[in-house]
Design a protein around this motif. Structure first.
Motif, mmCIF file in Angstrom:
data_model
loop_
_atom_site.group_PDB
_atom_site.id
_atom_site.type_symbol
_atom_site.label_atom_id
_atom_site.label_comp_id
_atom_site.label_asym_id
_atom_site.label_seq_id
_atom_site.Cartn_x
_atom_site.Cartn_y
_atom_site.Cartn_z
ATOM 1 N N GLY A 196 -0.613 -6.123 0.743
ATOM 2 C CA GLY A 196 -1.774 -5.526 0.101
ATOM 3 C C GLY A 196 -3.021 -5.483 0.950
ATOM 4 O O GLY A 196 -4.139 -5.362 0.424
ATOM 5 N N SER A 248 -5.994 -3.984 2.870
ATOM 6 C CA SER A 248 -6.684 -2.749 2.454
ATOM 7 C C SER A 248 -6.267 -1.556 3.303
ATOM 8 O O SER A 248 -6.268 -0.423 2.828
ATOM 9 N N ARG A 280 -3.218 -0.390 1.657
ATOM 10 C CA ARG A 280 -3.548 0.234 0.375
ATOM 11 C C ARG A 280 -4.163 1.616 0.592
ATOM 12 O O ARG A 280 -3.814 2.574 -0.100
ATOM 13 N N ASP A 305 -0.053 1.984 -0.568
ATOM 14 C CA ASP A 305 0.421 0.804 -1.289
ATOM 15 C C ASP A 305 -0.411 0.620 -2.567
ATOM 16 O O ASP A 305 -1.559 0.176 -2.525
ATOM 17 N N THR A 306 0.183 0.977 -3.679
ATOM 18 C CA THR A 306 -0.481 0.817 -4.971
ATOM 19 C C THR A 306 -0.408 -0.643 -5.417
ATOM 20 O O THR A 306 0.324 -1.447 -4.829
ATOM 21 N N ASP A 307 -1.110 -0.964 -6.484
ATOM 22 C CA ASP A 307 -1.025 -2.326 -7.039
ATOM 23 C C ASP A 307 0.432 -2.674 -7.359
ATOM 24 O O ASP A 307 0.864 -3.815 -7.132
ATOM 25 N N VAL A 356 2.324 -3.361 -4.127
ATOM 26 C CA VAL A 356 1.894 -4.660 -3.586
ATOM 27 C C VAL A 356 2.565 -5.799 -4.354
ATOM 28 O O VAL A 356 3.049 -6.768 -3.754
ATOM 29 N N GLN A 378 -6.383 -6.029 -9.229
ATOM 30 C CA GLN A 378 -5.433 -6.240 -8.127
ATOM 31 C C GLN A 378 -4.629 -7.527 -8.335
ATOM 32 O O GLN A 378 -3.420 -7.567 -8.085
#
Ligand code: PGA
Length: 248
Positions: free
Chosen positions: A93, A95, A98, A103-105, A108, A145
């Protein structure tokens, strides 16, 4: 008492030749360091990290991990493969993953789970962008998150995980969060875990990342809820990285 952790994140830097001096210097310089020390290197250099750092008190890790265990996933690297190289940590995760790699929540959370299943210690990165901070929604973003991972994996597994608060606006910008700004979010993160499990919250290591340097590390690490750092740029220069380790 939480032992501090200083983890380097080399990002996409290095070469076999250049790494050697850096790994050797960190290995030697970190001997006797009271904090835990680790270097998260690009995948191709894991074998080199293992060869140089094996038997020292510097651990090594990866900067990402596949959410999948194995199969037709061209370009992916599984947690078991990282464990094969005796990795201790896997960042999930970050940044940059992301924002640049989608990479979405949910992704992750899946990567976090995959790392745990392989016996790795995930370093879960969370943090707000500048516009989110300016909109006053830092707490909402960080909580969202965290909640994605808590919903999938629960709080108990965080006895085997690390959280890193990395405000996106502070990464690689030279603009560090003030110790008070960082402490405020670290306290919020710990409070979120305390809602689930007071013991997990008390033992959880929460690293700060974003333009940490030898000169600002001691003040950041002196905050009650800051348990070390995730270090990008300054992990590429042995003296700078070791200065941060000494501050921890
Ligand atoms: P930085 O990067 O120390 O270069 O700001 C931190 C990170 O991205 O982990």
């Amino acid at each position: 008492m939480r032992v501090k952790l200083v983890a380097g994140n080399w990002k996409m830097h290095g070469s076999l030749a250049a790494n050697l001096g850096l790994l050797d210097a960190v290995r030697a310089g970190a001997a006797g360091c009271k904090a835990d020390v680790a270097l998260c290197v690009p995948y191709p250099y894991l074998a080199q990290a293992r060869a140089v750092l094996g038997g020292s008190n510097v651990a090594w890790g990866a900067q990402d991990v596949s959410e999948h265990a194995q199969g037709a996933w061209t370009g992916e690297v599984s947690g078991a493969m990282l464990a094969d190289f005796a990795c201790r940590y896997a960042i999930v995760g970050h940044s940059e993953r992301r924002s640049f790699f989608g990479d979405t929540d949910a992704v992750v959370a899946a990567k976090f789970s995959a790392a745990l299943k392989a016996g790795l210690t995930p370093i879960l990165c969370v943090g707000e962008t500048l516009s989110e901070r300016e909109a006053g929604i830092t707490g909402d973003v960080v909580t969202r998150q965290l909640d994605a991972v808590l919903a999938k994996c629960g709080a108990a597994v965080f006895s085997r995980a690390v959280v890193a608060y990395e405000p996106v606006w502070a990464i690689g910008t030279g603009r560090t969060a003030s110790p008070a700004q960082a402490q405020e979010v670290h306290a919020l993160i710990r409070a979120r875990f305390a809602l689930e499990d007071a013991g997990i919250a008390a033992g959880l290591r929460i690293l700060y990342g974003g333009s940490v340097k030898a000169g600002n590390a001691a003040e950041l690490f002196g905050q009650p809820d800051i348990d070390g750092g995730l270090i990008g740029g300054a992990s590429l220069i042995a003296a700078d990285f070791l200065g941060i380790c000494a501050a921890a």
